[in-house]
Design an enzyme around this catalytic site. Structure first.
Site, PDB file in Angstrom:
ATOM      1  CG  ASP B  13      -2.188   1.090   1.291  1.00  0.00           C
ATOM      2  OD1 ASP B  13      -2.421   2.046   0.248  1.00  0.00           O
ATOM      3  OD2 ASP B  13      -2.616   1.235   1.914  1.00  0.00           O
ATOM      4  CG  ASP B 108      -3.022   4.355  -3.507  1.00  0.00           C
ATOM      5  OD1 ASP B 108      -4.167   3.099  -4.225  1.00  0.00           O
ATOM      6  OD2 ASP B 108      -3.338   4.628  -2.520  1.00  0.00           O
ATOM      7  CD  GLU B 109      -5.315  -0.521  -0.620  1.00  0.00           C
ATOM      8  OE1 GLU B 109      -5.902  -1.799  -0.799  1.00  0.00           O
ATOM      9  OE2 GLU B 109      -6.402   0.649  -1.385  1.00  0.00           O
TER      10      GLU B 109
END
Lengths: 366, 360
Positions: B13, B108-109
């Protein structure tokens, strides 16, 4: 108001009426059935404001009056009482008592004065038709009606009367069904109306007695059909039906004759491996064979070959298998006749001998 | 299927992703409260904020106006999605170097399944640390990593030590970890369910464990089995390497509520075109159109229709969908369009049904 009736006399009309009453109502009184006693008749009325059904039953033991009671509850009570039960119905102010043998029910009711009037314009045209004939005409067409299409006029059935000719047309754009027959008497007028989908389906359920003679009255906005002791009324779709005549004015390849069941089975099997959403199958037609094939995104493949006699140019055309199956299933003959337009823009499906209906299926573009 | 304790899952993350990209690209933003999102004088919300801004109690999804009240010195920046996307692509390339099975959740993960990895002796801990380091070196951004034996715990782990975190939950620790956790942190338990559980006296995983599967089913229906498992640290969901797009949605909040039906139709048309473009970019065609309307009083409704043909510029469909709404009567603060029932464009075109009354 008070009456006594045998369960068998009231059950069927009540079921017919409750079927048009929508489960969810904006006006509470619309979930009720209107019950009127006048002139030795019990008159039951149900409506969703688009369709109305009135049933008239001759009755001896009654005192006049009118009231509305919750339709579904009243139906369920009558339905679940034993066969042949004598039902006693009594109004006491805003309650109705239903008594039968040792069963007692008390239902809340609403006054009849508030029951909405089904507005109808003057019905200037009329004709007579046999219920069996109309039922067949509906059976051969309704499956092609659109459902919830934005082109709202397709969510219905075109009824065209031209003197003594009657024509019914239904289409969702992907396929079309046309039924043409004659009436016993000339009408002396030409008219085109669109019957909305729900009304068509409700009407079809009311035509179980093939021998009944129906009187149909209509204007451009309303239709009223007298079916024995029932009066079925509906509002019509206020629109013009699109022009479908062009599809007939084309050149055609030679017709292909196939055993209906053979075609049906082959299509059903091939469709197993077609794309779930589009159900697309390809027909490759040569003088001695019809090859039906498909594949899906999982790369499964299916192919069936049928022996046919065909005297034309080889051709390849794709269809939604379900549309072909629906059409084939509605043929009465053993043989299906497929006639494809020479530019492969449509396929006609009908019987080898002259018949009153014809189905058209539009292809998928390859 | 692989045994639960045999799997090795990493959840990566990015820390304050959008804000971190901004701080990387503009030295003046470093060490300062940065808010990426809508402007505070319009009706924007915070998309991401830097850790400096979080100290003021600012968090994502908070109205920008509120963020401004909390920290008038904060720098408000309009999102630069192209820059974030570029960083995201770089990061995903790094993931691919370490695992063949990567499930991106957003820009973003992502989850990485490294159960069968051979690099770094197949050690999930070493791989997670290497991925973090490589992201720092090559992309100039900070990530937090969580390592565990399933997705549920890996995701919780990545949140334990933020920012620049690393946290491992071993198969031995898993059940105890889940027991101590507040149910509101559980995967799939949102505000509503958490409230419902609270009312039943269920606050932690331990409380949840006391309920039988049957009684969970009575209260929570379909989700019961999932809750039953996760409170015991069990989660069999596989890392899905080829997640397909299920829907494409766009929406807009207006600076001032709008009432005019014509104007609303115009906006919907614009949103539809945008959504169709996004679907087309992914080589997809859609068969279901959903309109979302949020009225001035925050009451939200949706109207949806599935067509037998692919949705194009469906202006008459939009009119049809808003027919039974309060549009024209009640003013609207937000409009949204979602396209779903997506199909590969090639398949869609291959099976294009011709229509008697429609020209293509």
């Amino acid at each position: 108001m008070k009456f006594i009736i045998n369960r068998e006399e009231i059950l069927t009309p009540l079921q017919q009426i409750v079927s048009v009453i929508e489960k969810r109502q904006t006006m509470p009184i619309l979930s009720n059935v209107l019950i009127v006693i006048e002139d030795d008749q019990l008159i039951l009325t149900g409506t969703d404001l688009e369709i109305q059904i009135i049933a008239k039953i001759d009755i001896k033991l009654a005192t006049p009056g009118s009231i509305t009671v919750p339709a579904r509850k009243f139906l369920d009570i009558c339905r679940l009482l034993p066969n042949g039960a004598e039902i006693k119905f009594e109004q006491h102010d805003d309650k109705v008592k239903i008594l039968s043998n040792r069963s007692r029910f008390s239902l809340s009711c609403l006054p009849a004065d508030n029951y909405p009037e089904f507005s109808e314009s003057e019905l200037e045209n009329h004709f007579f038709i046999n219920a069996g004939k109309l039922k067949k005409a509906l059976d051969k067409t309704v499956f092609c009606m659109a459902n919830q299409d934005v082109r709202y006029y397709l969510n219905g059935l075109l009824l065209n009367i031209s003197n003594s000719k009657i024509k019914l047309v239904a289409s969702d754009g992907h396929r079309l069904s046309i039924y043409e027959d004659s009436l016993d008497q000339g009408t002396g007028y030409e008219a085109r109306i669109i019957f909305p989908r729900k009304a068509v389906l409700e009407l079809s359920r009311l035509l179980d007695d093939a021998d009944a003679e129906l009187k149909i009255e209509f204007s451009s906005n309303n239709i009223r059909i007298f079916i024995k002791n029932l009066i079925f009324s509906a509002k019509l779709v206020d629109s013009k039906y699109p022009d479908f005549g062009k599809v007939f004015q084309q050149e055609f390849f030679n017709p292909i004759h196939i055993q209906k069941l053979v075609l049906k089975d082959a299509l059903t099997r091939v469709a197993i491996l077609s794309n779930e959403k589009f159900k697309g199958v390809t027909l490759d037609i040569t003088p001695d064979s019809l090859r039906i094939s498909t594949h899906n995104p999982e790369h499964d493949e299916a192919e069936e070959e049928l022996i046919i006699e065909y005297a034309g140019e080889p051709l390849s055309i794709a269809f939604n298998a379900q549309y072909l199956l629906d059409a084939v299933a509605n043929l009465d003959s053993e043989l299906a006749v497929l006639t494809i337009a020479s530019n492969s823009s449509s396929c006609f499906i009908d019987e080898p001998t002259e018949c009153v209906y014809k189905f058209i299926v539009m292809p998928m573009r390859l | 299927m692989t045994q639960e304790h045999h799997r090795k899952i990493i959840h990566i993350d990015m820390d304050a992703f959008f804000a971190a990209v901004e701080q990387r690209d503009c030295p003046a933003y470093r060490n300062r409260p940065i808010i990426v999102g809508g402007s505070p004088d319009a009706r924007g919300v915070v998309a991401t904020c830097s850790y400096e801004a979080r100290r003021y109690g600012i968090h994502s999804a908070m109205p920008s106006a509120r963020a401004y009240q909390l920290c008038p010195d904060a720098i408000f920046i309009k999102p630069r999605f192209d820059a974030y996307k570029e960083a995201s692509v770089q990061i995903r390339k790094i993931f691919a170097d370490y695992s063949e099975l990567v499930e991106p959740l957003s820009l973003d993960e992502a989850y990485l399944d490294v159960s069968n990895a051979s690099v770094l002796q197949g050690s999930a801990t070493l791989i997670a640390k290497a991925v973090k380091e490589k992201i720092k070196q090559d992309v100039g951004l900070i990530a937090s990593a969580g390592v565990s034996y399933n997705k549920f715990l890996a995701k919780l782990a990545s949140d334990m030590d933020k920012p620049d975190g690393f946290y491992l939950i071993t198969p031995q620790q898993g059940p105890e970890f889940a027991e101590k956790l507040s149910v509101s942190k559980f995967h799939g338990i949102g505000k509503v369910t958490a409230g419902k559980m609270q009312a039943l006296g269920i606050k932690t995983g331990k409380d949840l464990r006391r309920l039988s599967l049957l009684s969970l089913q009575q209260h929570f229906g379909k989700s019961a089995a999932h809750y039953y498992h996760i409170c015991r640290g069990i989660d069999h969901r596989p890392v899905n390497g080829n997640r397909t797009t299920k829907s494409v949605g766009v929406e807009t909040t207006f600076q001032q509520d709008i009432t005019s039906r014509q104007e609303i139709l115009g906006y919907l048309q614009e949103l539809l075109e945008k959504a169709l473009q996004r679907a087309a970019d992914k080589q997809l065609v859609a068969y279901t159109l959903t309109v979302k309307i949020k009225y001035h009083n925050f009451i939200q409704i949706t109207r949806s229709r599935t067509l037998p043909y692919m949705i194009t510029k469906a202006d008459e469909l939009l009119e049809e969908l808003i027919k039974n709404t309060d549009i024209g009567k009640s003013s609207v603060r937000l409009l949204g369009i979602t396209l779903s029932s997506l199909e590969n464009k090639q398949t869609g075109i291959r099976f294009q049904q011709t229509d008697l009354f429609r020209d293509y």
